[in-house]
Design a protein around this motif. Structure first.
Motif, PDB file in Angstrom:
ATOM      1  N   LEU A  36      41.935  42.278  44.774  1.00  0.00           N
ATOM      2  CA  LEU A  36      41.779  40.868  45.128  1.00  0.00           C
ATOM      3  C   LEU A  36      42.686  40.534  46.308  1.00  0.00           C
ATOM      4  O   LEU A  36      43.716  41.168  46.502  1.00  0.00           O
ATOM      5  N   PRO A  37      42.344  39.501  47.064  1.00  0.00           N
ATOM      6  CA  PRO A  37      43.222  39.093  48.167  1.00  0.00           C
ATOM      7  C   PRO A  37      44.573  38.609  47.652  1.00  0.00           C
ATOM      8  O   PRO A  37      44.671  38.065  46.549  1.00  0.00           O
ATOM      9  N   GLU A  38      45.610  38.790  48.476  1.00  0.00           N
ATOM     10  CA  GLU A  38      46.971  38.402  48.086  1.00  0.00           C
ATOM     11  C   GLU A  38      47.074  36.928  47.725  1.00  0.00           C
ATOM     12  O   GLU A  38      47.795  36.561  46.803  1.00  0.00           O
ATOM     13  N   GLU A  39      46.355  36.075  48.451  1.00  0.00           N
ATOM     14  CA  GLU A  39      46.472  34.643  48.199  1.00  0.00           C
ATOM     15  C   GLU A  39      45.896  34.226  46.841  1.00  0.00           C
ATOM     16  O   GLU A  39      46.117  33.117  46.387  1.00  0.00           O
ATOM     17  N   ARG A  40      45.201  35.140  46.146  1.00  0.00           N
ATOM     18  CA  ARG A  40      44.639  34.802  44.831  1.00  0.00           C
ATOM     19  C   ARG A  40      45.513  35.303  43.679  1.00  0.00           C
ATOM     20  O   ARG A  40      45.133  35.178  42.530  1.00  0.00           O
ATOM     21  N   MET A  41      46.698  35.839  43.984  1.00  0.00           N
ATOM     22  CA  MET A  41      47.562  36.389  42.937  1.00  0.00           C
ATOM     23  C   MET A  41      47.840  35.382  41.835  1.00  0.00           C
ATOM     24  O   MET A  41      47.814  35.705  40.662  1.00  0.00           O
ATOM     25  N   TRP A  42      48.130  34.167  42.214  1.00  0.00           N
ATOM     26  CA  TRP A  42      48.554  33.169  41.240  1.00  0.00           C
ATOM     27  C   TRP A  42      47.383  32.580  40.455  1.00  0.00           C
ATOM     28  O   TRP A  42      47.583  31.805  39.531  1.00  0.00           O
ATOM     29  N   GLU A  43      46.138  32.956  40.779  1.00  0.00           N
ATOM     30  CA  GLU A  43      44.973  32.457  40.049  1.00  0.00           C
ATOM     31  C   GLU A  43      44.691  33.273  38.792  1.00  0.00           C
ATOM     32  O   GLU A  43      43.826  32.902  38.006  1.00  0.00           O
ATOM     33  N   ALA A  44      45.372  34.365  38.588  1.00  0.00           N
ATOM     34  CA  ALA A  44      45.152  35.217  37.420  1.00  0.00           C
ATOM     35  C   ALA A  44      45.781  34.584  36.181  1.00  0.00           C
ATOM     36  O   ALA A  44      46.522  33.596  36.262  1.00  0.00           O
ATOM     37  N   ALA A  45      45.487  35.182  35.045  1.00  0.00           N
ATOM     38  CA  ALA A  45      46.080  34.719  33.782  1.00  0.00           C
ATOM     39  C   ALA A  45      47.596  34.880  33.865  1.00  0.00           C
ATOM     40  O   ALA A  45      48.094  35.829  34.491  1.00  0.00           O
ATOM     41  N   PRO A  46      48.342  33.952  33.256  1.00  0.00           N
ATOM     42  CA  PRO A  46      49.812  34.024  33.324  1.00  0.00           C
ATOM     43  C   PRO A  46      50.370  35.371  32.884  1.00  0.00           C
ATOM     44  O   PRO A  46      51.338  35.859  33.488  1.00  0.00           O
TER      45      PRO A  46
END
Length: 177
Positions: A36-46
């Motif tokens: 996944l793109p780096e900018e989507r890291m924080w969109e994953a499950a905690p």
């Protein structure tokens, strides 16, 4: 030498600096692992995000251990004893010897010996001429340049030779170092 204590404001500043440095690395490692793109890291499950951060701290921990061993070896090349290394780290002489077994030059004072200086991605060997007692250096810098003490150079101490070698290595550091 006693182990340094840091103040609460210093710890807060250090924590912030470490987190600021960690985030881009965590994002890059997670992106490589997931595709996944780096900018989507924080969109994953905690849970996934926190495990990614933990894995990134492992990478940082390994690099800190490497840099710590390099610092101990450098101090040893300048004549530090295991007792001094242990005092700086807050452990015993025996603990320092176990932690960094190759940090201290085993040659007795006054005997010929060699030491390695690693700096800015390059390295140089310091050697003592047994007949004159003078120190010389020769090395290869990060940019691939080979260098050595001029034939007329006679460094009275290992520290003086190391300073000249270090200046050469710094001058020929690789781009971006």
């Amino acid at each position: 030498m006693t182990s340094p204590e840091i103040t609460t404001p210093e710890r807060t500043a250090l924590d912030k600096a470490l987190y600021d440095a960690l985030n881009p690395l965590a994002s890059a490692l997670r992106a490589r692992a997931t595709g996944l793109p780096e900018e989507r890291m924080w969109e994953a499950a905690p849970l996934e995000v926190t495990l990614s951060i933990l894995a990134t701290w492992k990478v940082v921990d390994a690099e800190v251990k490497h840099l710590t061993a390099l610092a101990a070896k450098t101090a040893g090349s300048y004549g530090a004893s295991y007792e001094q290394l242990g005092a700086a780290w807050g452990i015993t002489r025996q603990g320092a010897r176990k932690k960094w077994p190759d940090a201290v030059d085993k040659a007795a004072p006054g005997e010929p010996g060699e030491s390695l200086v690693e700096l800015c991605g390059g390295s140089a060997t310091l050697s003592r001429d047994p007949s004159s007692g003078h120190w010389r250096w020769a090395g290869r810098a990060a940019d691939g340049t080979h260098g050595q003490a001029a034939s007329a150079s006679r460094h009275a101490t290992k520290e003086e030779a190391a300073a000249h070698a270090g200046a050469f290595l710094k001058e020929h550091a690789a781009e971006g170092s």
